[in-house]
Design an enzyme around this catalytic site. Structure first.
Site, mmCIF file in Angstrom:
data_model
loop_
_atom_site.group_PDB
_atom_site.id
_atom_site.type_symbol
_atom_site.label_atom_id
_atom_site.label_comp_id
_atom_site.label_asym_id
_atom_site.label_seq_id
_atom_site.Cartn_x
_atom_site.Cartn_y
_atom_site.Cartn_z
ATOM 1 N N GLU A 274 -3.944 3.566 6.515
ATOM 2 C CA GLU A 274 -3.912 3.331 5.081
ATOM 3 C C GLU A 274 -4.560 4.503 4.364
ATOM 4 O O GLU A 274 -4.128 4.880 3.281
ATOM 5 C CB GLU A 274 -4.634 2.027 4.728
ATOM 6 N N ARG B 188 0.826 -1.214 0.000
ATOM 7 C CA ARG B 188 0.000 0.000 0.000
ATOM 8 C C ARG B 188 0.858 1.261 0.000
ATOM 9 O O ARG B 188 0.489 2.285 0.559
ATOM 10 C CB ARG B 188 -0.946 0.018 1.212
ATOM 11 N N SER C 212 -10.490 0.776 3.632
ATOM 12 C CA SER C 212 -9.678 0.286 4.742
ATOM 13 C C SER C 212 -8.999 1.445 5.456
ATOM 14 O O SER C 212 -8.286 2.229 4.836
ATOM 15 C CB SER C 212 -8.625 -0.696 4.235
#
Length: 276
Positions: free
Chosen positions: A272, A154, A203
């Site tokens: 995130e 990520r 998320s």
């Protein structure tokens, strides 16, 4: 060169924070000038939360819509949406981003910057090159080997090193029926595990070596936990949902969650979602 002041819910999927000035460059010359000003690049806003006190104006890449085939490669502009790519896959018959089906308002630029992934696949695995503009206004390109070295879970070099303009992806030809079936399969899987369409930024935290963030949050009793109008989903604890809340309530919710997981498991959760 156009600019508009837009409310948070027009800019992001979670709709928290203050209104922002958003610039809409229509060509490379305008884009270079705006990047040199240090504006924050805006994708579809599906993984972005805006602060109450804006310190940066935003840069929309919605007019960068290039889509060019060259054999088993496809060059896409940063403003092309995931929905447009999946439609193209269904029409032309090739595999590419079907595993991301269901992410709302996602764009090529945002998916690359986030190195978006799901079902044990990541965007970086499909990239052949990424062209971007540095904050000095210069055009630069990352090669496949550079992408493999500089992208992580990520994470990517963007927007720290510059703003994505376009990228070349490796595609795999496949029968249209199979492509449509896979898109439907991944969309169903996503809907089974994640909340229905609501105001969310996806998320909230990155997964950890100690386990999935959602599992850690759940074990700490945070599934469905709320601060005012902002809460963690009852279906998936790692999804923050806005039900008429504020950015301050979001901050408080995040602080409670990170402290509780750390005190219970000794794990420091890392966001995130991007907060700008």
């Amino acid at each position: 060169m156009q600019a508009e002041i837009l409310p948070a819910d027009a800019v992001t999927t979670i709709g928290l924070g203050s209104s922002r000035k958003v610039w809409f460059p229509e060509n490379l010359t305008e884009l270079k000038e705006l990047v040199k000003m240090g504006l924050y690049p805006l994708g579809g806003g599906s993984n972005l939360v805006l602060k109450d006190e804006p310190d940066r104006e935003l840069l929309s890449l919605k007019f960068l819509k290039k889509a060019e085939f060259n054999g088993n490669h496809l060059k896409l502009g940063a403003g092309v949406t995931l929905r447009e790519i999946l439609t193209l896959q269904s029409q032309k018959g090739f595999l590419l981003l079907e595993f991301l089906a269901g992410i709302p308002r996602a764009t090529v630029g945002g998916l690359i910057a986030q190195n978006a992934g799901a079902f044990k696949k990541e965007v970086k695995e499909l990239l052949e090159s990424v062209t971007f503009i540095t904050y000095n206004g210069e055009v630069a390109t990352l090669t496949k080997s550079e992408i493999e070295k500089s992208f992580g879970y990520r994470e990517s070099p963007f927007p720290k090193t510059g703003v994505v303009v376009e990228a070349v992806f490796r595609i795999t030809p496949s029968p249209v029926n199979k492509v449509k079936r896979l898109i439907g399969h991944y969309l169903k899987k996503r809907l089974e595990k994640q909340p229905p369409p609501v105001k969310t930024a996806g998320s909230t935290f990155k997964n950890t070596p100690a386990g999935a963030a959602g599992l850690l949050l759940d074990r700490c009793g945070l599934k469905g936990f709320r601060v005012g109008g902002v809460k963690f989903s009852e279906k998936h604890a790692n999804f923050t949902i806005n039900e008429g809340g504020s950015f301050k309530e979001f901050e408080e919710l995040i602080e409670i969650a990170t402290q509780r997981v750390y005190s219970t498991y000794g794990v420091k959760l890392e966001l995130e979602v991007k907060v700008v």
